[in-house]
Design a protein around this motif. Structure first.
Motif, mmCIF file in Angstrom:
data_model
loop_
_atom_site.group_PDB
_atom_site.id
_atom_site.type_symbol
_atom_site.label_atom_id
_atom_site.label_comp_id
_atom_site.label_asym_id
_atom_site.label_seq_id
_atom_site.Cartn_x
_atom_site.Cartn_y
_atom_site.Cartn_z
ATOM 1 N N VAL A 102 107.487 39.709 68.900
ATOM 2 C CA VAL A 102 108.238 38.246 68.665
ATOM 3 C C VAL A 102 109.364 38.423 69.489
ATOM 4 O O VAL A 102 110.589 39.197 69.170
ATOM 5 N N VAL A 103 109.674 38.002 70.730
ATOM 6 C CA VAL A 103 110.754 38.233 71.622
ATOM 7 C C VAL A 103 111.843 37.056 71.755
ATOM 8 O O VAL A 103 112.943 37.478 72.301
ATOM 9 N N HIS A 104 111.728 35.936 71.567
ATOM 10 C CA HIS A 104 112.575 35.057 71.457
ATOM 11 C C HIS A 104 112.248 33.911 70.810
ATOM 12 O O HIS A 104 110.938 33.648 70.431
ATOM 13 N N VAL A 140 110.323 38.269 61.499
ATOM 14 C CA VAL A 140 111.298 38.527 62.575
ATOM 15 C C VAL A 140 112.740 38.647 61.968
ATOM 16 O O VAL A 140 112.993 38.085 61.015
ATOM 17 N N PRO A 141 113.647 39.377 62.661
ATOM 18 C CA PRO A 141 114.867 39.337 62.278
ATOM 19 C C PRO A 141 115.818 38.195 62.834
ATOM 20 O O PRO A 141 115.445 37.596 63.930
ATOM 21 N N GLU A 189 110.009 27.380 67.573
ATOM 22 C CA GLU A 189 109.257 27.802 68.843
ATOM 23 C C GLU A 189 109.704 29.414 68.862
ATOM 24 O O GLU A 189 110.688 29.786 68.754
ATOM 25 N N LEU A 190 108.528 30.258 68.909
ATOM 26 C CA LEU A 190 108.530 31.515 69.094
ATOM 27 C C LEU A 190 107.915 31.962 69.997
ATOM 28 O O LEU A 190 106.736 31.695 70.328
ATOM 29 N N ILE A 191 108.317 32.903 70.831
ATOM 30 C CA ILE A 191 107.357 33.564 71.847
ATOM 31 C C ILE A 191 106.989 34.940 71.804
ATOM 32 O O ILE A 191 107.760 35.737 71.486
ATOM 33 N N LEU A 192 105.706 35.080 71.880
ATOM 34 C CA LEU A 192 104.831 36.378 71.407
ATOM 35 C C LEU A 192 104.448 36.934 72.837
ATOM 36 O O LEU A 192 103.830 36.227 73.629
ATOM 37 N N GLY A 247 116.341 39.914 67.399
ATOM 38 C CA GLY A 247 115.981 40.946 67.940
ATOM 39 C C GLY A 247 114.469 41.053 67.682
ATOM 40 O O GLY A 247 113.880 39.846 67.623
ATOM 41 N N GLU A 248 113.871 42.199 68.303
ATOM 42 C CA GLU A 248 112.378 41.969 68.525
ATOM 43 C C GLU A 248 111.850 42.039 67.004
ATOM 44 O O GLU A 248 111.990 42.612 66.288
ATOM 45 N N GLY A 249 110.855 40.810 66.894
ATOM 46 C CA GLY A 249 109.968 40.796 65.811
ATOM 47 C C GLY A 249 108.680 41.140 65.757
ATOM 48 O O GLY A 249 108.122 41.615 67.026
#
Length: 635
Positions: free
Chosen positions: A79-81, A196-197, A100-103, A45-47
């Protein structure tokens, strides 16, 4: 996030770790302790993330601000993905080994004394070799911040959340590009905090028989099944470069194709078998336009049939398989020319709700598309629709045969693009520009104030989305705009109805659809609007009258609109279904013209008037409102 950030800055770094003595950074733990197993987590989910360099010594004349000029410290991101892989050693200490984290966030602008600037709105945090970096989507995916060696630490890990802290510094290349000296980068340091969840997706031993390899949850044993999502739209295999293709024109229609990357975030491999049997996904390409408050579907393609999935590592720690399946956390890219619809199959052969080999895809011995060679089967958009301007949004949708039905609502993603008669390009660069696991209709709510999007599920079957917005035209007139999207319902839509009080006058009634082409059997006749019985209703023929009627079929969006001399109120709209089944319609609450009650206005009506007057008097405008809720269809 504010609480977390305040906690991170309220005391020393040591204070952050008092509750985390079991954790150690990769650099800080004894190298003799070899990892005995690895745990992989995906962002569920959204972090939230924040970068604070407020204490950094910026060179004279440099500044860091958000676009409106306000100070940007700390810089907040969503944090979306992404995913994180953790290593656990024999002593039980846990560290982050890769990920990898997409912000995404409000653009922060770094400027120097000469006026040069860099906008930082999207960042991709990833591990490369033995280090971590944050690469900027707006800077050709080059590194903007580096994570200081040995500083990345786990501060909390639970079944449903991971928190990280690290030291960061502006990358030397950024400093040099802005006229500074590379050695000065060490002064531009700050702190990074991420929360992040997560869901755990696997737990694997890393040496022979050592450690507990029992999956901590049932998910790792394959209870989710395959879950195919779209991680990239119009991007090549590196995730940083655009990949769109223009083919030509015929009769005032232009033809394009979009690259796509799929990502299996499930816990079982997805079938990807080449050939006519049907046990592989199909890929649809769509283009939407937002212009003057109207969100319309302006182009669609024939379907690419998947074949031979490669095991790319761009969406997680890929568990590679042979090319007949897409492994867990593996990605598979079709560049734009591979998604050429001239070699594709028709949507009319695909049932998005079937299960099993041949169930979803019916028959893959499909006919070839017909029509002018330059545009046949491809993503077709008219010159008029392109020349009209507005914002454009490209969407990719996958349809699979082996996912469970409840996992088929996240198979589309979208990305805002620029369009000319001969080209498509991304408005923003990199994977951070892709709105992951969202159908294109959500671009309307993202970019238009006041839009509401409803999820409307057909019981035991597929999903529609209904978007709506009511806007004042002045002089007591209101415009009502509705966009109905069929995500994956095979039963399809046959009618749409909004209640209208007989005393309310409506005008400028309109309808818009997207054309089928290249030999699809479906009618192109517009839906007919009629007013009567206390409602306005748009309808196509019934299935009994014409099985190939212009029903609202899967992967398409139709629009309904009118003006009325009544302000909005909550009313019950109705979606009539095309194919037989129970229920035969869905009722949901939307904004529509309020009934005329006569006499003194009611309290609620005075409330609408007073709110409108207050907004007009104060000049208040609400930006970026996205209201998304689940509709409860009545049977």
């Amino acid at each position: 996030m504010n609480d977390l950030w305040g906690r991170a800055r309220s005391g020393s770094a040591t204070a952050m770790f008092l509750g985390a003595v079991a954790f150690a950074s990769a650099a800080g733990h004894a190298t003799a302790d070899v990892a005995v197993h690895r745990e992989t987590y995906r962002v569920a989910g959204e972090g939230q993330a924040a970068i604070d360099i407020s204490d950094a010594e910026l060179p004279e004349g440099w500044s860091l601000s958000v676009q409106d000029g306000a100070m940007a410290n700390p810089m907040h991101y969503r944090v979306v993905h992404g995913y994180l892989e953790l290593s656990v050693d024999a002593a039980g200490a846990t560290s982050v080994s890769s990920g990898e984290l997409i912000l995404r966030g409000t653009p922060a602008v770094l400027a120097n004394a000469d006026g040069a600037s860099l906008s930082v709105a999207g960042l991709t945090m990833s591990s490369l070799g033995d280090g971590w970096s944050l690469d900027g989507d707006e800077w050709d995916a080059r590194t903007v911040f580096v994570v200081l060696p040995g500083s990345l630490r786990l501060t909390r890990i639970a079944d449903d959340r991971i928190e990280l802290e690290a030291g960061v510094a502006l990358a030397p290349a950024v400093v040099e590009a802005f006229g500074g000296r590379a050695e000065g980068a060490s002064l531009l340091r700050g702190s990074l905090l991420i929360s992040v969840p997560v869901d755990i997706t696997s737990r694997q031993a890393t040496n022979d028989g050592a450690g507990d390899t029992t999956p901590p949850t049932g998910e790792a044993e394959g209870v989710i099944g395959p879950d195919v999502t779209v991680s990239r739209v119009g991007l090549d295999g590196s995730s940083s470069n655009d990949d769109f293709w223009y083919y030509g024109t015929s009769g005032g229609i232009r033809a394009f194709s979009l690259a796509s990357t799929s990502c299996n975030i499930g816990d079982r491999a997805a079938e990807w078998v080449s050939g006519p049997a049907g046990n592989h996904p199909v890929i649809g390409q769509n283009m939407y336009r937002l212009l003057n408050g109207r969100f319309e579907h302006i182009g669609q393609s024939w379907l690419k049939h998947g074949f031979c999935a490669v095991s790319e590592f761009t969406c997680g720690p890929c568990q590679s398989t042979n090319c007949g399946t897409l492994g867990i956390n593996c990605a598979d890219t079709y560049w734009a020319t591979l998604n050429d619809g001239s070699n594709g199959g028709p949507k009319s052969r695909i049932n998005p709700q079937g299960l099993g080999n041949g169930g979803t895809h019916n028959n893959h011995s499909f006919p070839a598309p017909t029509g002018p060679g330059a545009i046949v089967g491809r993503l077709q958009i008219t010159d008029a629709d392109i020349n009209a301007g507005g914002q454009h949004f490209a969407e990719i949708q996958y349809i699979t045969h082996d996912e469970s039905l409840e996992l088929r609502h996240n198979n589309a993603s979208w990305r805002e693009v620029n369009m000319t008669l001969t080209s498509i390009s991304g408005v923003a660069a990199g994977q951070g520009s892709v709105q992951w696991q969202e159908p294109g209709i959500l671009a309307w709510a993202t970019n238009e104030p006041g839009v509401t999007i409803l999820n409307v599920d057909v019981p035991g079957e597929g999903r529609f989305h209904l978007g709506f917005n009511a806007t004042s035209l002045g002089g007591g007139m209101w415009h009502y705009e509705y966009a109905l999207h069929n995500m994956n319902s095979d039963r399809s839509g046959q009618s749409f109805s909004v209640p209208i009080d007989p005393a309310v006058t409506i005008s400028n009634v309109g309808f818009h659809d997207v054309d089928y082409h290249s030999g699809e059997p479906y009618s192109l006749t517009d839906w007919t609007p009629t007013q009567g019985g206390g409602a306005i209703t748009w309808a196509t023929e019934t299935e009994a009258q014409n099985p190939n009627a212009n029903a609202l079929r899967w992967g398409t969006l139709y629009n309904f609109r009118f003006d009325a001399d009544a302000p909005p109120a909550a009313v019950d709209a109705t979606i009539g279904l095309f194919k037989a089944g129970s229920p035969d319609s869905l009722v949901l609450t939307v904004d529509g013209p309020s009934p005329v009650t006569g006499g003194i206005p009611t309290v609620s009506e005075w409330g609408v008037v007073m709110i409108a007057l207050l907004l007009a008097a104060t000049g208040t405008i609400i930006f970026g409102l996205r209201r998304v809720r689940q509709a409860e269809p009545t049977q």
